[in-house]
Design an enzyme around this catalytic site. Structure first.
Site, mmCIF file in Angstrom:
data_model
loop_
_atom_site.group_PDB
_atom_site.id
_atom_site.type_symbol
_atom_site.label_atom_id
_atom_site.label_comp_id
_atom_site.label_asym_id
_atom_site.label_seq_id
_atom_site.Cartn_x
_atom_site.Cartn_y
_atom_site.Cartn_z
ATOM 1 N N HIS A 43 39.741 17.458 54.118
ATOM 2 C CA HIS A 43 39.000 17.085 52.879
ATOM 3 C C HIS A 43 39.340 16.137 52.049
ATOM 4 O O HIS A 43 40.381 15.714 52.075
ATOM 5 C CB HIS A 43 38.495 18.577 51.924
ATOM 6 C CG HIS A 43 39.909 18.661 51.307
ATOM 7 N ND1 HIS A 43 40.942 19.384 51.798
ATOM 8 C CD2 HIS A 43 40.325 18.543 50.088
ATOM 9 C CE1 HIS A 43 41.934 19.527 50.915
ATOM 10 N NE2 HIS A 43 41.345 18.938 49.635
ATOM 11 N N HIS A 125 41.847 10.060 49.083
ATOM 12 C CA HIS A 125 42.703 10.274 50.475
ATOM 13 C C HIS A 125 42.279 11.676 51.099
ATOM 14 O O HIS A 125 41.834 12.669 50.259
ATOM 15 C CB HIS A 125 43.892 10.174 50.155
ATOM 16 C CG HIS A 125 44.720 11.194 49.474
ATOM 17 N ND1 HIS A 125 44.446 11.152 48.014
ATOM 18 C CD2 HIS A 125 45.328 12.295 49.451
ATOM 19 C CE1 HIS A 125 45.050 12.300 47.461
ATOM 20 N NE2 HIS A 125 45.497 12.909 48.482
HETATM 21 P P1 2AM Z 1 46.427 16.878 48.122
HETATM 22 O O1 2AM Z 1 45.873 16.900 49.278
HETATM 23 O O2 2AM Z 1 46.679 15.104 47.602
HETATM 24 O O3 2AM Z 1 47.812 17.367 48.116
HETATM 25 C C1 2AM Z 1 43.718 21.554 47.001
HETATM 26 O O4 2AM Z 1 45.001 21.812 46.643
HETATM 27 C C2 2AM Z 1 43.368 20.142 46.854
HETATM 28 O O5 2AM Z 1 43.900 19.848 45.552
HETATM 29 C C3 2AM Z 1 44.390 19.301 47.660
HETATM 30 O O6 2AM Z 1 43.770 18.441 48.312
HETATM 31 C C4 2AM Z 1 45.397 18.481 46.675
HETATM 32 O O7 2AM Z 1 45.639 17.196 46.972
HETATM 33 C C5 2AM Z 1 44.578 18.732 45.410
HETATM 34 N N1 2AM Z 1 45.603 19.023 44.385
HETATM 35 C C6 2AM Z 1 46.811 20.039 44.562
HETATM 36 N N2 2AM Z 1 47.274 19.995 43.257
HETATM 37 C C7 2AM Z 1 46.977 19.133 42.588
HETATM 38 C C8 2AM Z 1 47.511 18.711 41.263
HETATM 39 N N3 2AM Z 1 48.169 19.252 40.582
HETATM 40 N N4 2AM Z 1 46.710 17.428 40.908
HETATM 41 C C9 2AM Z 1 45.820 16.911 41.580
HETATM 42 N N5 2AM Z 1 45.371 17.375 42.820
HETATM 43 C C10 2AM Z 1 45.969 18.538 43.382
#
Ligand code: 2AM
Length: 175
Positions: A43, A125
């Site tokens: 996603h 991304h």
């Molecule tokens: P990522 O894929 O770049 O790690 C669910 O956890 C989604 O939220 C993931 O796609 C993750 O991004 C994002 N995510 C998790 N922790 C986060 C944080 N502290 N700040 C921003 N995005 C976060």
């Protein structure tokens, strides 16, 4: 008392593209690149909310329901590696204006409602691998996946028995 859930707004990908990306990923990257994200979990995060109470969740649902933003085409033609979080990602060289506006809106609403937002600029991304801390050979440029973004989704992230699962709580159409 009902429990908080870990929530985020995201663009989901059609199941067909998720499947195609999984096969492409297996060919485009070396075997030990990192821990591959499950196909059904691929996603693009728009705004991360963190742990949210049921009452606050309702506030976000109401706000999201009032959003009127145009649909757009995502061209996934870029890949990169962030060694520090250990993330290998698929992205877009030219994020469409509709994507940036939608993410800005959701991130601003999140911040106004007490959900800390990263001060880093939004870099749209799709995470392909986690725990990728060693140097990664990226696929040569030239690939391009396209997906129509016609809706955005509020997801709950659940972790149980060693697995992360994203549950779609609600979807809202783009115009
Ligand atoms: P990522 O894929 O770049 O790690 C669910 O956890 C989604 O939220 C993931 O796609 C993750 O991004 C994002 N995510 C998790 N922790 C986060 C944080 N502290 N700040 C921003 N995005 C976060």
């Amino acid at each position: 008392m009902p429990e908080s859930q870990r929530l985020f707004f995201a663009l989901s990908l059609p199941a067909g593209i998720q499947r195609q990306l999984v096969s492409w990923r297996a060919q485009a990257f070396a075997e030990h690149t990192g821990r591959p994200v499950a196909g059904a979990n691929l996603h693009m995060t728009l705004a991360f909310l963190g742990d949210v109470s049921p009452a606050k969740q309702q506030v976000f649902m109401d706000l999201a329901g009032r959003i009127r933003q145009p649909r757009f085409t995502l061209r996934l033609d870029d890949a990169g590696h962030w060694p520090r979080p250990g993330v290998v990602w698929l992205g877009t060289r030219q994020p469409p204006r509709g994507l940036l506006q939608l993410a800005d809106l959701l991130r601003a609403q999140a911040a106004r409602n007490g959900c800390h937002q990263s001060p880093m600029p939004f870099h749209p991304h799709i995470t392909l691998y986690r725990q990728a801390t060693q140097p990664v050979a990226l696929p040569p440029p030239g690939f391009c996946w396209t997906a129509e973004a016609c809706e955005f989704t509020l997801f709950a992230s659940e972790f149980s028995r060693g697995r992360t699962r994203y549950q779609a709580l609600h979807r809202w159409p783009l115009l």
